[in-house]
Scaffold this motif. Structure first.
Motif, PDB file in Angstrom:
ATOM      1  N   ILE A   1      37.230 -51.963 -48.412  1.00 41.48           N
ATOM      2  CA  ILE A   1      36.070 -51.507 -47.656  1.00 41.48           C
ATOM      3  C   ILE A   1      34.870 -52.304 -48.158  1.00 41.48           C
ATOM      4  CG2 ILE A   1      35.712 -49.560 -49.276  1.00 41.48           C
ATOM      5  CD1 ILE A   1      34.868 -49.523 -45.524  1.00 41.48           C
ATOM      6  N   HIS A   2      34.226 -53.019 -47.230  1.00 43.58           N
ATOM      7  CA  HIS A   2      33.019 -53.749 -47.605  1.00 43.58           C
ATOM      8  C   HIS A   2      31.818 -53.005 -47.054  1.00 43.58           C
ATOM      9  CE1 HIS A   2      30.503 -57.034 -48.903  1.00 43.58           C
ATOM     10  NE2 HIS A   2      29.915 -57.007 -47.721  1.00 43.58           N
ATOM     11  N   HIS A   3      30.775 -52.879 -47.876  1.00 46.09           N
ATOM     12  CA  HIS A   3      29.648 -52.047 -47.487  1.00 46.09           C
ATOM     13  C   HIS A   3      28.596 -52.802 -46.688  1.00 46.09           C
ATOM     14  CE1 HIS A   3      29.672 -53.390 -51.593  1.00 46.09           C
ATOM     15  NE2 HIS A   3      28.471 -52.985 -51.888  1.00 46.09           N
TER      16      HIS A   3
ATOM     17  N   PRO B   1      40.991 -60.331 -41.999  1.00 44.55           N
ATOM     18  CA  PRO B   1      41.055 -59.684 -40.688  1.00 44.55           C
ATOM     19  C   PRO B   1      40.396 -58.300 -40.704  1.00 44.55           C
ATOM     20  CG  PRO B   1      43.207 -60.584 -41.305  1.00 44.55           C
ATOM     21  CD  PRO B   1      42.322 -60.692 -42.509  1.00 44.55           C
ATOM     22  N   ILE B   2      39.497 -58.081 -39.782  1.00 48.55           N
ATOM     23  CA  ILE B   2      38.751 -56.817 -39.710  1.00 48.55           C
ATOM     24  C   ILE B   2      39.612 -55.756 -39.041  1.00 48.55           C
ATOM     25  CG2 ILE B   2      36.777 -55.684 -38.639  1.00 48.55           C
ATOM     26  CD1 ILE B   2      35.235 -58.341 -38.996  1.00 48.55           C
ATOM     27  N   ILE B   3      39.664 -54.592 -39.675  1.00 46.40           N
ATOM     28  CA  ILE B   3      40.439 -53.466 -39.141  1.00 46.40           C
ATOM     29  C   ILE B   3      39.542 -52.508 -38.390  1.00 46.40           C
ATOM     30  CG2 ILE B   3      41.820 -51.454 -39.781  1.00 46.40           C
ATOM     31  CD1 ILE B   3      42.674 -53.077 -42.321  1.00 46.40           C
TER      32      ILE B   3
ATOM     33  N   THR C   1      32.707 -52.165 -43.201  1.00 46.16           N
ATOM     34  CA  THR C   1      33.816 -52.898 -42.595  1.00 46.16           C
ATOM     35  C   THR C   1      35.071 -52.734 -43.433  1.00 46.16           C
ATOM     36  OG1 THR C   1      32.275 -54.572 -41.769  1.00 46.16           O
ATOM     37  CG2 THR C   1      34.601 -55.178 -41.825  1.00 46.16           C
ATOM     38  N   CYS C   2      36.117 -52.264 -42.816  1.00 47.63           N
ATOM     39  CA  CYS C   2      37.426 -52.173 -43.469  1.00 47.63           C
ATOM     40  C   CYS C   2      38.242 -53.389 -43.034  1.00 47.63           C
ATOM     41  CB  CYS C   2      38.084 -50.868 -43.020  1.00 47.63           C
ATOM     42  SG  CYS C   2      39.722 -50.613 -43.675  1.00 47.63           S
ATOM     43  N   HIS C   3      38.788 -54.105 -44.002  1.00 46.61           N
ATOM     44  CA  HIS C   3      39.509 -55.332 -43.658  1.00 46.61           C
ATOM     45  C   HIS C   3      40.635 -55.603 -44.647  1.00 46.61           C
ATOM     46  CE1 HIS C   3      37.756 -57.876 -46.916  1.00 46.61           C
ATOM     47  NE2 HIS C   3      36.795 -56.977 -46.848  1.00 46.61           N
ATOM     48  N   TYR C   4      41.590 -56.417 -44.204  1.00 51.92           N
ATOM     49  CA  TYR C   4      42.618 -56.888 -45.113  1.00 51.92           C
ATOM     50  C   TYR C   4      42.023 -57.959 -46.010  1.00 51.92           C
ATOM     51  CZ  TYR C   4      46.181 -54.370 -42.518  1.00 51.92           C
ATOM     52  OH  TYR C   4      46.930 -53.374 -41.942  1.00 51.92           O
TER      53      TYR C   4
END
Lengths: 283, 283, 283, 283
Positions: A190-192, A230-232, A218-221
């Motif tokens: 999770i990036h803030h 890749p953004i989830i 943003t939640c991403h792999y």
């Protein structure tokens, strides 16, 4: 014993895939409970996810063997996944607890269909919280010179705990490239910030300086390029000139935890297919 | 005749500003209909906006003269603005109509408290729409070699029409630096991304390539650094892997027009104070 | 000539539907461009919508005939709809223009894949707007004693214009029961509240009195029970104690038009299946 | 020692209130850190909330005494509240933990500026969670015949713990009228629907039956009319035909906890003024 399965498929698009797959399922007395499909026009690839209920017992091995010829004829990447079989998750944290508290709550109420194999931290702060939930807590400090050793230790923990999915719940360390490569498509961060804005350090302070009117998460792999995987899932929160950078941090916590929880839930239900640097999310 | 005024003030923060200003208003038999204040902790500046109703006729000149000593003692930037006096607006467009249609609708129903002095375009496409509304349409083509002459022509149009506010309603040309400087704080643009992500050209296609899950639009004051001026308002729209770049363009139009409309409305009501490269928005 | 079709199906759920349908499509050299399915657990009904592209010319009659045996064996309600064939729409309005302006804009830019057969109003106010777009405008005043005659006139207009879908774009009259029955599932209304709250007259004033913090709008199919038909789409807008009832009316207009536009678009693309008093929306 | 205070005022609107109050503050060397005002046009009442920082020590008693003449001359309801003085809160719960977990997290990280005096439950389920946080847990079962006695017991607990604010965090019992009357304006409830829709029992199931496309939650002050008290805050969550009633329950939990948390935070910061059956929220 459960006869519920998920079938996930990605392959070159062509006529007849659905017909062959659904005929296979019907022939095995399976009902399609939920169906999602996507044809990507750019890459000419086809993606599908079926939830299938069989009336009689089927093992994963049986299904795999029977399905193999179809998979080969369409050049599929594919998986039959027994719905009842829970994924094994490791949560990695640092000092901040908001995402962890949220994940533990959802795990404890079965919102997240998984087993938490262990929590791995680089500080001791959250030990009592984790242990109160009856879970293992491993503190692996990461120092600049001991960094490589630390991640080899973490790697062993993950291996020995049979972990399938790694969740970085505001784990503030950058993973080494070999670690990213090894667990490709299995590490969720999770990036803030609302990526691609404000990648890197202190995104809320960057957002404050720029004077944006919405902050995000943003939640991403995880890939070995920082904050570029890749953004989830993403979401935002409205802010105003009244809010200080500290307010952004506070308000952002709520977005971070809900965005992460959605991404994790979808991952654990095999709802996310990675395509290049993007995701197909059958939410 | 109207006795409603807006007072907008920015000055170094100190004790007693509100007391002096509100005592002044009370002494002139004014009621404070709406009050907004903000103390910026970083810059130590104070911002206020009052809507004031006087029971007896007051002219702007009278108010200015009477208020002058207070303004000087607090080192204020300030303005008394008669509420009934409508701002004069020029809308600049290219070929796309969505923002223009939206602004014209809001203008025609008095949602935007302004006079539209003229519409300036670099193409003829939207002439009949504008003229049906009974408004002037000036087509000033912008070619690479005729660029400077074109903007000098536009400058004359703005001057001769007594325009106070310029709205770039998807005007696809970059304004020359001298033009930006001349109309600083008076030119409002809508950019079709969630800035600072995807500044520059074709933001929806950039967003599509990156695989974001939300697209956005940003209303901002124009400065001579492209897409980097003070942000007024932003909003977003959820998208999925199903959406093509063309879908993003279509969905984005709705966000663009509503974000622009809000920004314009606030500007026309003196609700926006620029502070460095940020805005205080008393929405 | 186009070989793109939509297939829409509703039938009792059972094993093998997808297999039969997709095998049929593959056998006719059709590609499934987009697929949506839903199994309703309560009613045990199955719903599907496929977008199919055939490589060779197929007429609707051919498809219907060939598909008939499958449809009968599964007891389907079904339709093959040629994608290129535009629906014929009548928009009904009163005096307020915001939804009409929005629909006309979207129609003019091909966002709504339809022909607007005519606009029917009970006032003259919007005639010039409609005629500027090159569309027919029919004013049918509705008085208390002339009500029945008015709706018989409207019925004739709809019949003679081959109208397939009726959009009530803030048409302030209640339709007679026989009219609702006759055009069941074909009349789309926008109600200016978040139903089921504030059904009936003056919903914004009801909302203001109750002190809600969000206002909303609801797009639904019309039935003879006022504001109680199957809901298609809803959305909301945040409000505060600062907003008067008039502000709610103003802010609500934006929600109304976007909610109505989404509902209409989905209807015109056969994305909505009515199930009892609810809708399945394959958005 | 802190010299920060909040001043909250409600009184009949008239010229000069702000002047008198702000002059008082300036005369006591106070800075206005944050100012919010509202003039209600219907009731002709004026509301204000100031955050004031004094340069020298001021006691609440001193401020009260000095302010008294102003308050009397304007017929004010008013309060000077020392910012550093934490409110004492009782949280009432039943079996569900989501709102409680969320509130305890926010309390533990100082997002909620309060002391939690105790948690009162009608079941034992959440005891260990509460006690792990080092807080008192009182289980007061409520049976149909023992109802009155139970609430007398609860009343004593609240009294003996010096509780100022009662939070019903999904407490599933209806409070007796005498209890509502006694703690008027002090009891905050979270209702799991977008009121006024779906008041009463099982709102998510009502919402499912009606087929709404958005579900919501409402935070409000409790009055003796069920789910009809002044609304503090509301929010919504999008749902589709895919969601079962159980899914609505799950998705709703997230809305419930965030809406409740915002309402509680505002209440504890004296940001909410009740006006009739509505609220002024200086968020």
């Amino acid at each position: 014993m459960s006869y519920d399965y998920r079938l996930v498929v990605a392959c070159p698009d062509q006529v007849g895939i659905v017909a062959r797959v659904s005929t296979f399922i019907a022939a095995h007395s399976g009902s399609i409970i939920e169906a999602s499909q996507h044809s990507d026009l750019t890459s000419q690839r086809f993606f599908m996810r079926y939830e299938v209920r069989f009336e009689q017992p089927r093992s994963q091995a049986q299904l795999n063997e029977a399905f193999q010829p179809i998979a080969e004829s369409f050049d599929m990447e594919w998986r039959w996944q027994e719905t009842a079989q829970k994924r094994r998750v490791a949560i990695m944290v640092s000092r901040q607890s908001h995402c962890l508290v949220d994940l533990l709550y959802r795990w404890s109420t079965d919102e997240l269909n998984c087993e938490i194999a262990c929590v791995i931290a680089n500080h001791e702060d959250l030990r009592s919280l984790v242990e109160w939930h009856g879970l293992e807590y491993h503190c692996v400090p990461v120092t600049s010179e001991g960094r490589e050793a630390a991640f080899m230790h973490i790697d062993q923990l993950i291996e020995s705990h049979n972990v399938d999915t790694i969740i970085l719940a505001r784990y503030m360390q950058i993973l080494p490239p070999w670690f990213c490569a090894r667990y490709q498509g299995q590490v969720i961060n999770i990036h803030h910030s609302f990526l691609p804005s404000f990648a890197g350090a202190r995104p809320y302070h960057q957002a404050f300086e720029r004077g944006v009117k919405l902050i995000g998460a943003t939640c991403h792999y995880v890939t070995d390029e920082l904050d570029a995987g890749p953004i989830i899932e993403q979401d935002i929160q409205r802010v105003t000139h009244c809010h200080t950078a500290d307010d952004l941090v506070r308000l952002g916590r709520d977005v971070e935890k809900s965005v992460l929880a959605r991404g994790v839930r979808w991952h654990l239900q095999d709802r996310i297919l990675i395509q290049g640097n993007k995701t197909v999310v059958f939410a």
